[in-house]
Design a protein around this motif. Structure first.
Motif, PDB file in Angstrom:
ATOM      1  N   ASN A 148       8.256 -36.070 -23.406  1.00 53.06           N
ATOM      2  CA  ASN A 148       7.031 -35.390 -23.820  1.00 53.06           C
ATOM      3  C   ASN A 148       5.980 -35.308 -22.721  1.00 53.06           C
ATOM      4  N   HIS A 149       5.787 -36.397 -21.981  1.00 48.99           N
ATOM      5  CA  HIS A 149       4.698 -36.458 -21.008  1.00 48.99           C
ATOM      6  C   HIS A 149       5.122 -35.907 -19.649  1.00 48.99           C
ATOM      7  N   ASP A 150       6.232 -36.420 -19.114  1.00 58.93           N
ATOM      8  CA  ASP A 150       6.625 -36.039 -17.754  1.00 58.93           C
ATOM      9  C   ASP A 150       7.056 -34.577 -17.664  1.00 58.93           C
ATOM     10  N   ARG A 209       1.434 -39.316  -4.343  1.00 59.15           N
ATOM     11  CA  ARG A 209       2.706 -39.264  -5.062  1.00 59.15           C
ATOM     12  C   ARG A 209       3.148 -40.665  -5.482  1.00 59.15           C
ATOM     13  N   ARG A 210       3.018 -41.636  -4.573  1.00 53.69           N
ATOM     14  CA  ARG A 210       3.429 -42.996  -4.902  1.00 53.69           C
ATOM     15  C   ARG A 210       2.564 -43.582  -6.023  1.00 53.69           C
ATOM     16  N   VAL A 211       1.275 -43.329  -5.955  1.00 52.73           N
ATOM     17  CA  VAL A 211       0.380 -43.820  -7.011  1.00 52.73           C
ATOM     18  C   VAL A 211       0.705 -43.125  -8.331  1.00 52.73           C
ATOM     19  N   SER A 212       1.014 -41.829  -8.265  1.00 57.59           N
ATOM     20  CA  SER A 212       1.326 -41.064  -9.471  1.00 57.59           C
ATOM     21  C   SER A 212       2.579 -41.609 -10.155  1.00 57.59           C
ATOM     22  N   GLU A 213       3.589 -41.995  -9.388  1.00 54.13           N
ATOM     23  CA  GLU A 213       4.800 -42.570  -9.965  1.00 54.13           C
ATOM     24  C   GLU A 213       4.475 -43.854 -10.724  1.00 54.13           C
ATOM     25  N   LYS A 214       3.590 -44.660 -10.145  1.00 51.43           N
ATOM     26  CA  LYS A 214       3.189 -45.894 -10.822  1.00 51.43           C
ATOM     27  C   LYS A 214       2.473 -45.590 -12.125  1.00 51.43           C
ATOM     28  N   VAL A 215       1.581 -44.601 -12.109  1.00 49.79           N
ATOM     29  CA  VAL A 215       0.847 -44.221 -13.321  1.00 49.79           C
ATOM     30  C   VAL A 215       1.820 -43.756 -14.405  1.00 49.79           C
ATOM     31  N   GLN A 216       2.824 -42.950 -14.038  1.00 48.80           N
ATOM     32  CA  GLN A 216       3.775 -42.430 -15.015  1.00 48.80           C
ATOM     33  C   GLN A 216       4.632 -43.542 -15.604  1.00 48.80           C
ATOM     34  N   ASN A 217       5.020 -44.514 -14.763  1.00 49.99           N
ATOM     35  CA  ASN A 217       5.802 -45.641 -15.280  1.00 49.99           C
ATOM     36  C   ASN A 217       4.984 -46.485 -16.249  1.00 49.99           C
ATOM     37  N   LEU A 218       3.721 -46.711 -15.921  1.00 43.52           N
ATOM     38  CA  LEU A 218       2.853 -47.481 -16.812  1.00 43.52           C
ATOM     39  C   LEU A 218       2.583 -46.717 -18.106  1.00 43.52           C
ATOM     40  N   THR A 219       2.474 -45.398 -18.009  1.00 41.75           N
ATOM     41  CA  THR A 219       2.298 -44.584 -19.218  1.00 41.75           C
ATOM     42  C   THR A 219       3.517 -44.703 -20.125  1.00 41.75           C
ATOM     43  N   ALA A 220       4.711 -44.711 -19.518  1.00 39.54           N
ATOM     44  CA  ALA A 220       5.935 -44.886 -20.301  1.00 39.54           C
ATOM     45  C   ALA A 220       5.963 -46.262 -20.955  1.00 39.54           C
ATOM     46  N   ASP A 221       5.510 -47.302 -20.240  1.00 38.34           N
ATOM     47  CA  ASP A 221       5.465 -48.652 -20.812  1.00 38.34           C
ATOM     48  C   ASP A 221       4.512 -48.707 -22.001  1.00 38.34           C
ATOM     49  N   SER A 222       3.352 -48.067 -21.877  1.00 41.55           N
ATOM     50  CA  SER A 222       2.385 -48.081 -22.978  1.00 41.55           C
ATOM     51  C   SER A 222       2.934 -47.335 -24.195  1.00 41.55           C
ATOM     52  N   SER A 223       3.681 -46.252 -23.957  1.00 43.21           N
ATOM     53  CA  SER A 223       4.304 -45.523 -25.067  1.00 43.21           C
ATOM     54  C   SER A 223       5.316 -46.397 -25.792  1.00 43.21           C
ATOM     55  N   GLU A 224       6.065 -47.188 -25.018  1.00 36.85           N
ATOM     56  CA  GLU A 224       7.055 -48.078 -25.608  1.00 36.85           C
ATOM     57  C   GLU A 224       6.387 -49.122 -26.503  1.00 36.85           C
ATOM     58  N   ALA A 333       7.028 -37.129 -11.302  1.00 42.09           N
ATOM     59  CA  ALA A 333       7.520 -36.978 -12.676  1.00 42.09           C
ATOM     60  C   ALA A 333       8.931 -36.392 -12.694  1.00 42.09           C
ATOM     61  N   SER A 334       9.193 -35.454 -11.793  1.00 44.07           N
ATOM     62  CA  SER A 334      10.501 -34.785 -11.760  1.00 44.07           C
ATOM     63  C   SER A 334      11.608 -35.750 -11.380  1.00 44.07           C
ATOM     64  N   GLU A 335      11.318 -36.663 -10.457  1.00 40.67           N
ATOM     65  CA  GLU A 335      12.340 -37.619 -10.048  1.00 40.67           C
ATOM     66  C   GLU A 335      12.816 -38.447 -11.232  1.00 40.67           C
ATOM     67  N   SER A 336      11.880 -38.881 -12.080  1.00 41.36           N
ATOM     68  CA  SER A 336      12.248 -39.683 -13.252  1.00 41.36           C
ATOM     69  C   SER A 336      13.063 -38.862 -14.243  1.00 41.36           C
TER      70      SER A 336
END
Length: 624
Positions: A148-150, A209-224, A333-336
């Protein structure tokens, strides 16, 4: 000649190797190129949008020049006809930009929506094609966040920013050409300073880009965390642990907040450098331009137009820098997402075997299984048995002994690590996936109902479910309702359903929360038997029912088995399995005993005998 061909071949190999090295060193570029390819099916829309974009950019290129001339007409008190001409040109350029800009926005918005649908559909399709072990080792919250997010970041960022980037490049080139036309020397000064700004954009974009990857991973953790807490709200409320879940959730959000602050700081620093660079260039150009005007080497009106063009370059460069950072975010986001899309299914693919006759003879040959989530622990080990069609069998044993594992293997949720599972003499993976699950149906110990009506949940097992939105004739609806009611009666569910206000049209709620545990189990059984399977698997399927309801269902499914289906039961209650044709006793992942109830009770100090004795004395099997 041979030497030349050899040298040419070597050069080609070196070039290919160099290309691979470049691609490995720039994975985000490779990811973005792949993302762009997902938009190629909309090439006609993209071409139309690019045409509108070209018109808009061309109009905007002349706006600074026309602005300078209009201001010059005012400042130097030019004749009114000349002023009117400059004013009309100025308004006309703006009008064309606004008109075609609206068309451009509409076209690219459609492209964004279509790209988002394609990405989400592809990722969702990939999820559903994965083996069950994949879901054992991946949190559902993270999977949904990617879905949904990425994907939304990918489609929105890429489609919108690419159009803006193309427009900015068009305007940049156009304004540079106009500036060359006005004065080449001043333009060269402007161009010399631009690479410094671009280097800053490049460096800040990589960090972003590196900071953005961290933000997206943390967003996924919060969704979980949030999804788990909401789905388990009764457990959370039962232990009064609301504050604990809130603390977990806010802790992750605080980490994400820190990363977002760093990302905002990078964007601010980048903007400072770009804007300060633009101011520095403006000061240099004004100094040298004033000298040219004083020496009569450049008309004042041209100098004013040049300054307007140069000032327009600043926002363009700033836009390009923001676009570059946004594309880096999309790359993260695309890499994930592509990591999941490219994942190879570890389970062997299903075959295409669809025999006309399916008897339902089952055989386990030295079967051993280790679950992916517990790779160091064998769920069952060297289990062998044979099941004849048309009879009823039971798997009994302590909790966690491996009873449900045997049923999971028959549903082909997992493939054995060792040994074979045969049905009618063929390995289970040889069968066509859809055909196999038309013949074998499972009712689990934790039945899951969809957020649909009771009728729709029961019909979920029917092939007609694929066309549930299609209008049916009144006769077809009546016939379908009769089939649903027949299955519900066989599952002892018709009475309670008829007593509901909306009957079979009663919504079940998410995961069936609007029904009691026993009601959910009866609806699940009805859903299973409506398909008329040859093999029916019941995994603690009546554990939430009262003894009377359990007896009625057993009489219907087992004792009055008119279809002569093979029934396999995993259960703890003596009343559930004592009348089965044969009982398999599983203990610590091994088959230790088998036989009828009477034969097993005759084994002195046997596991089954002890299990029955403890049930009769209300000790339960937890102490086994």
């Amino acid at each position: 000649m041979v030497f030349a061909c050899t040298r040419l071949t070597s050069i080609v190999k070196i070039l290919k190797k160099s290309k691979e090295v470049v691609e490995e060193s720039n994975p985000q570029q490779r990811v973005l190129r792949r993302l762009f390819r997902y938009s190629f099916s909309d090439w006609k829309l993209i071409l139309l949008g690019s045409f509108f974009l070209f018109i808009v950019s061309s109009a905007e290129v002349f706006v600074p020049l026309l602005t300078g001339r209009l201001l010059s007409s005012v400042a130097y008190k030019d004749p009114y006809p000349k002023f009117r001409t400059n004013l009309l040109l100025f308004v006309g350029a703006y009008f064309i930009g606004i008109l075609f800009g609206g068309f451009r926005l509409w076209v690219f918005s459609v492209c964004v929506a279509r790209l988002s649908i394609r990405l989400r559909t592809k990722l969702f399709q990939t999820y559903l094609q994965q083996e069950i072990g994949f879901f054992d080792t991946h949190e559902s919250g993270k999977l949904l966040s990617r879905l949904n997010h990425d994907t939304e970041i990918m489609s929105t960022t890429v489609a919108n920013n690419v159009s803006q980037c193309i427009g900015s490049v068009f305007k940049f080139i156009g304004i540079i050409l106009v500036m060359f036309k006005l004065n080449a020397y001043l333009t060269l000064i402007c161009i010399v300073g631009t690479p410094v700004i671009l280097v800053v954009i490049k460096l800040s974009g990589n960090t972003s880009r590196r900071v953005s990857e961290k933000v997206q991973n943390l967003t996924a953790d919060s969704s979980e965390v949030s999804e788990e807490a909401i789905q388990s709200i009764r457990t959370v409320r039962s232990f009064a642990n609301e504050n604990g879940e809130i603390k977990r959730y806010t802790s992750i959000l605080q980490q994400a907040y820190g990363a977002l602050v760093a990302q905002a700081g990078l964007a601010s620093v980048q903007k400072w450098f770009v804007d300060m660079g633009s101011v520095g260039l403006s000061a240099t150009i004004l100094t040298y331009g004033a000298k040219l005007v004083r020496e009569n080497r450049l008309p004042g009106s041209d100098m004013l137009s040049f300054i307007m063009c140069q000032l327009a370059l600043g926002p363009i460069l700033s836009d390009i820098s923001q676009i570059y950072s946004s594309l880096k975010t999309a790359a993260g986001a695309s890499e994930s997402v592509f990591e999941y899309i490219d994942r190879s299914i570890e389970q062997k693919p299903s075959g295409d075997y669809k025999p006309d006759e399916f008897r339902g003879e089952i055989e386990f040959q030295d079967v051993t299984l280790t679950y992916p989530a517990r790779p160091n622990e064998k769920a069952i080990s060297n289990v062998s048995f044979r099941i004849e069609p048309g009879k009823t069998y039971a798997f009994v044993g302590p909790s966690g002994s491996g009873k449900s594992t045997c049923l999971n293997l028959l549903e082909r949720f997992y493939d054995p690590n060792e040994g074979k599972v045969l049905i009618d003499g063929h390995e289970i993976q040889e069968y066509d996936h859809k055909y196999l699950h038309q013949k074998i149906t499972l009712v689990g110990q934790e039945p899951i109902l969809f957020n649909r009506t009771i009728r729709q949940n029961i019909l979920y097992a029917m092939d007609e479910n694929e066309d549930e939105n299609q209008e049916k004739s009144e006769a077809a609806v009546v016939e379908q309702d009769a089939i649903v009611e027949s299955a519900a009666k066989e599952a002892d569910a018709h009475t309670f359903i008829s007593g509901l206000v909306d009957g079979y049209n009663t919504p079940c709620g998410q995961r069936g929360t609007q029904l009691s545990g026993g009601q959910k189990q009866r609806v699940s059984i009805a859903r299973a038997i409506i398909r008329k399977p040859n093999i029916l698997l019941l995994d603690e399927a009546t554990s939430a029912l009262d003894p009377i309801s359990e007896r009625l269902i057993q009489e219907s499914l087992v004792q009055n088995n008119q279809q002569k289906r093979t029934v396999l039961i995993s259960a703890h209650r003596l009343s559930t399995f004592e009348k089965c044709d044969r009982i398999f006793v599983i203990c610590k992942g091994k088959l230790v005993e088998q036989g009828s109830h009477e034969e097993l009770m005759a084994i002195e100090n046997g596991v089954y005998q002890e299990l029955v004795r403890r049930q009769l004395t209300d000790l339960g099997d937890s102490q086994l």
